[in-house]
Design a protein around this motif. Structure first.
Motif, PDB file in Angstrom:
ATOM      1  N   GLU A 267       0.795 -19.432 -33.598  1.00 48.72           N
ATOM      2  CA  GLU A 267       1.881 -20.231 -33.033  1.00 48.72           C
ATOM      3  C   GLU A 267       1.789 -20.076 -31.519  1.00 48.72           C
ATOM      4  O   GLU A 267       1.685 -18.962 -31.009  1.00 48.72           O
ATOM      5  CB  GLU A 267       3.248 -19.763 -33.503  1.00 48.72           C
ATOM      6  N   ILE A 268       1.813 -21.199 -30.817  1.00 44.91           N
ATOM      7  CA  ILE A 268       1.758 -21.194 -29.358  1.00 44.91           C
ATOM      8  C   ILE A 268       3.025 -21.854 -28.850  1.00 44.91           C
ATOM      9  O   ILE A 268       3.335 -22.985 -29.214  1.00 44.91           O
ATOM     10  CB  ILE A 268       0.501 -21.920 -28.855  1.00 44.91           C
ATOM     11  N   CYS A 269       3.767 -21.121 -28.026  1.00 43.91           N
ATOM     12  CA  CYS A 269       5.022 -21.600 -27.452  1.00 43.91           C
ATOM     13  C   CYS A 269       4.813 -21.747 -25.944  1.00 43.91           C
ATOM     14  O   CYS A 269       4.597 -20.754 -25.252  1.00 43.91           O
ATOM     15  CB  CYS A 269       6.142 -20.624 -27.767  1.00 43.91           C
ATOM     16  N   ASN A 270       4.894 -22.966 -25.457  1.00 43.88           N
ATOM     17  CA  ASN A 270       4.640 -23.249 -24.047  1.00 43.88           C
ATOM     18  C   ASN A 270       5.945 -23.222 -23.257  1.00 43.88           C
ATOM     19  O   ASN A 270       6.701 -24.183 -23.272  1.00 43.88           O
ATOM     20  CB  ASN A 270       3.953 -24.614 -23.895  1.00 43.88           C
ATOM     21  N   ASN A 271       6.201 -22.113 -22.574  1.00 47.29           N
ATOM     22  CA  ASN A 271       7.395 -21.978 -21.734  1.00 47.29           C
ATOM     23  C   ASN A 271       7.111 -22.292 -20.269  1.00 47.29           C
ATOM     24  O   ASN A 271       7.950 -22.051 -19.416  1.00 47.29           O
ATOM     25  CB  ASN A 271       7.961 -20.556 -21.856  1.00 47.29           C
ATOM     26  N   SER A 272       5.924 -22.821 -19.992  1.00 48.60           N
ATOM     27  CA  SER A 272       5.570 -23.167 -18.612  1.00 48.60           C
ATOM     28  C   SER A 272       6.135 -24.552 -18.265  1.00 48.60           C
ATOM     29  O   SER A 272       6.766 -25.200 -19.102  1.00 48.60           O
ATOM     30  CB  SER A 272       4.051 -23.157 -18.427  1.00 48.60           C
ATOM     31  N   ASP A 273       5.890 -24.990 -17.056  1.00 45.73           N
ATOM     32  CA  ASP A 273       6.373 -26.290 -16.592  1.00 45.73           C
ATOM     33  C   ASP A 273       5.371 -27.415 -16.811  1.00 45.73           C
ATOM     34  O   ASP A 273       5.654 -28.565 -16.488  1.00 45.73           O
ATOM     35  CB  ASP A 273       6.715 -26.219 -15.095  1.00 45.73           C
ATOM     36  N   THR A 274       4.192 -27.083 -17.327  1.00 37.33           N
ATOM     37  CA  THR A 274       3.157 -28.098 -17.508  1.00 37.33           C
ATOM     38  C   THR A 274       2.630 -28.096 -18.934  1.00 37.33           C
ATOM     39  O   THR A 274       2.702 -27.086 -19.639  1.00 37.33           O
ATOM     40  CB  THR A 274       1.962 -27.850 -16.556  1.00 37.33           C
ATOM     41  N   GLU A 275       2.080 -29.226 -19.330  1.00 35.09           N
ATOM     42  CA  GLU A 275       1.449 -29.355 -20.632  1.00 35.09           C
ATOM     43  C   GLU A 275       0.195 -28.489 -20.662  1.00 35.09           C
ATOM     44  O   GLU A 275      -0.503 -28.356 -19.657  1.00 35.09           O
ATOM     45  CB  GLU A 275       1.081 -30.825 -20.837  1.00 35.09           C
ATOM     46  N   ILE A 276      -0.100 -27.901 -21.817  1.00 37.90           N
ATOM     47  CA  ILE A 276      -1.327 -27.117 -21.956  1.00 37.90           C
ATOM     48  C   ILE A 276      -2.180 -27.711 -23.067  1.00 37.90           C
ATOM     49  O   ILE A 276      -1.667 -28.354 -23.984  1.00 37.90           O
ATOM     50  CB  ILE A 276      -1.060 -25.624 -22.234  1.00 37.90           C
ATOM     51  N   ALA A 277      -3.471 -27.502 -22.976  1.00 41.40           N
ATOM     52  CA  ALA A 277      -4.408 -27.952 -24.000  1.00 41.40           C
ATOM     53  C   ALA A 277      -4.877 -26.742 -24.791  1.00 41.40           C
ATOM     54  O   ALA A 277      -5.119 -25.677 -24.234  1.00 41.40           O
ATOM     55  CB  ALA A 277      -5.597 -28.649 -23.355  1.00 41.40           C
ATOM     56  N   VAL A 278      -5.003 -26.929 -26.098  1.00 42.04           N
ATOM     57  CA  VAL A 278      -5.496 -25.874 -26.976  1.00 42.04           C
ATOM     58  C   VAL A 278      -6.687 -26.440 -27.736  1.00 42.04           C
ATOM     59  O   VAL A 278      -6.593 -27.502 -28.344  1.00 42.04           O
ATOM     60  CB  VAL A 278      -4.409 -25.412 -27.968  1.00 42.04           C
ATOM     61  N   SER A 279      -7.808 -25.739 -27.689  1.00 45.52           N
ATOM     62  CA  SER A 279      -9.009 -26.176 -28.382  1.00 45.52           C
ATOM     63  C   SER A 279      -9.563 -25.016 -29.200  1.00 45.52           C
ATOM     64  O   SER A 279      -9.895 -23.967 -28.637  1.00 45.52           O
ATOM     65  CB  SER A 279     -10.060 -26.644 -27.370  1.00 45.52           C
ATOM     66  N   SER A 280      -9.678 -25.220 -30.508  1.00 46.06           N
ATOM     67  CA  SER A 280     -10.217 -24.157 -31.354  1.00 46.06           C
ATOM     68  C   SER A 280     -11.667 -23.844 -30.988  1.00 46.06           C
ATOM     69  O   SER A 280     -12.130 -22.729 -31.185  1.00 46.06           O
ATOM     70  CB  SER A 280     -10.116 -24.538 -32.833  1.00 46.06           C
ATOM     71  N   MET A 281     -12.382 -24.811 -30.410  1.00 49.47           N
ATOM     72  CA  MET A 281     -13.781 -24.583 -30.030  1.00 49.47           C
ATOM     73  C   MET A 281     -13.911 -23.960 -28.648  1.00 49.47           C
ATOM     74  O   MET A 281     -14.767 -23.113 -28.422  1.00 49.47           O
ATOM     75  CB  MET A 281     -14.551 -25.901 -30.071  1.00 49.47           C
TER      76      MET A 281
ATOM     77  N   LYS B  38       7.642 -26.799 -25.545  1.00 47.78           N
ATOM     78  CA  LYS B  38       7.399 -27.110 -26.963  1.00 47.78           C
ATOM     79  C   LYS B  38       6.501 -26.060 -27.607  1.00 47.78           C
ATOM     80  O   LYS B  38       5.921 -25.215 -26.951  1.00 47.78           O
ATOM     81  CB  LYS B  38       6.771 -28.501 -27.118  1.00 47.78           C
ATOM     82  N   LYS B  39       6.391 -26.153 -28.951  1.00 48.33           N
ATOM     83  CA  LYS B  39       5.587 -25.205 -29.734  1.00 48.33           C
ATOM     84  C   LYS B  39       4.530 -25.944 -30.539  1.00 48.33           C
ATOM     85  O   LYS B  39       4.671 -27.134 -30.827  1.00 48.33           O
ATOM     86  CB  LYS B  39       6.485 -24.433 -30.704  1.00 48.33           C
ATOM     87  N   PHE B  40       3.512 -25.194 -30.946  1.00 46.82           N
ATOM     88  CA  PHE B  40       2.421 -25.747 -31.733  1.00 46.82           C
ATOM     89  C   PHE B  40       1.940 -24.661 -32.681  1.00 46.82           C
ATOM     90  O   PHE B  40       1.742 -23.518 -32.272  1.00 46.82           O
ATOM     91  CB  PHE B  40       1.296 -26.183 -30.793  1.00 46.82           C
ATOM     92  N   THR B  41       1.772 -25.015 -33.940  1.00 46.73           N
ATOM     93  CA  THR B  41       1.254 -24.083 -34.933  1.00 46.73           C
ATOM     94  C   THR B  41       0.004 -24.693 -35.542  1.00 46.73           C
ATOM     95  O   THR B  41      -0.016 -25.882 -35.865  1.00 46.73           O
ATOM     96  CB  THR B  41       2.291 -23.819 -36.044  1.00 46.73           C
ATOM     97  N   GLY B  42      -1.031 -23.874 -35.673  1.00 43.59           N
ATOM     98  CA  GLY B  42      -2.266 -24.375 -36.252  1.00 43.59           C
ATOM     99  C   GLY B  42      -3.198 -23.255 -36.669  1.00 43.59           C
ATOM    100  O   GLY B  42      -2.918 -22.074 -36.449  1.00 43.59           O
ATOM    101  N   VAL B  43      -4.311 -23.652 -37.255  1.00 45.03           N
ATOM    102  CA  VAL B  43      -5.246 -22.712 -37.875  1.00 45.03           C
ATOM    103  C   VAL B  43      -6.635 -22.844 -37.236  1.00 45.03           C
ATOM    104  O   VAL B  43      -7.079 -23.949 -36.925  1.00 45.03           O
ATOM    105  CB  VAL B  43      -5.349 -23.003 -39.384  1.00 45.03           C
ATOM    106  N   VAL B  44      -7.289 -21.711 -37.032  1.00 42.56           N
ATOM    107  CA  VAL B  44      -8.717 -21.665 -36.736  1.00 42.56           C
ATOM    108  C   VAL B  44      -9.383 -20.957 -37.916  1.00 42.56           C
ATOM    109  O   VAL B  44      -8.780 -20.082 -38.539  1.00 42.56           O
ATOM    110  CB  VAL B  44      -9.045 -20.949 -35.398  1.00 42.56           C
TER     111      VAL B  44
END
Length: 186
Positions: free
Chosen positions: A99-113, A149-155
């Motif tokens: 689970e990734i919770c973005n408390n910053s002021d900018t959008e972040i990118a998440v890449s499993s690779m 916002k938050k994001f949940t995912g699997v690697v």
């Protein structure tokens, strides 16, 4: 040919998005909270405030914060695959849910690779698309997370069935160079 070109475009876009990352720089990850995990029984770590500040490894259920982004390794599960999708003989699929919770002021990118690298019993192991086929209704850990916002995912990884420790390094900001290290013990 069109499919290959499409994949190259998608991967290039993910790479560029991942490089944009967070703008704020923090020196080390910090422990935010702690909970017991399914695979890890080695949670008897020093709870002093000094240990929290200097903490470099996080276990299942622990939340690390780096650059105002909180990351938690929620769960680690094994799979022997399904009828048409099985690991190589002597291996299992290991699915790691974050689970990734973005408390910053900018959008972040998440890449499993691009954002994750893993070591199984000190040997490097690559992400496995076959393992991701066994994720069920869970998201793959690829995409963007808007500010607040938050994001949940699997690697997923394919590892020897007698594995002991899986070390997963998450780098939220490639240019910053800081990693968050998560450890799962069988």
């Amino acid at each position: 040919m069109k499919r290959t070109f499409g994949i190259v475009i998608i991967l290039s876009t993910l790479f560029i998005t991942a490089l944009s990352g967070c703008n704020e720089i923090s020196s080390t990850p910090q422990l935010v909270s702690k909970a017991e995990g399914v695979f890890s029984e080695s949670l008897a770590h020093d709870e002093s405030s000094e240990a929290k500040e200097a903490k470099t490894e996080f276990y299942i259920g622990e939340t690390a914060e780096l650059d105002k982004v909180q990351t938690t390794l929620i769960d680690v599960t094994e799979s022997t695959g399904s009828e048409y999708n099985q690991p190589n003989e002597g291996n299992v699929f290991v699915l790691c849910e974050f689970e990734i919770c973005n408390n910053s002021d900018t959008e972040i990118a998440v890449s499993s690779m691009l954002s994750f690298e893993a070591y199984c019993d000190d040997y490097t192991c690559s992400g496995s698309f076959s393992a991701l086929l066994e994720k069920g209704d869970k998201n793959q850990l690829d995409g963007t997370v808007a500010a607040g916002k938050k994001f949940t995912g699997v690697v997923g990884y394919e590892v020897p069935e007698d594995w002991k420790e899986l070390e997963i390094r998450y780098t939220p900001d490639y240019w910053n160079g800081n990693d968050i290290v998560f450890i799962a013990n069988k």
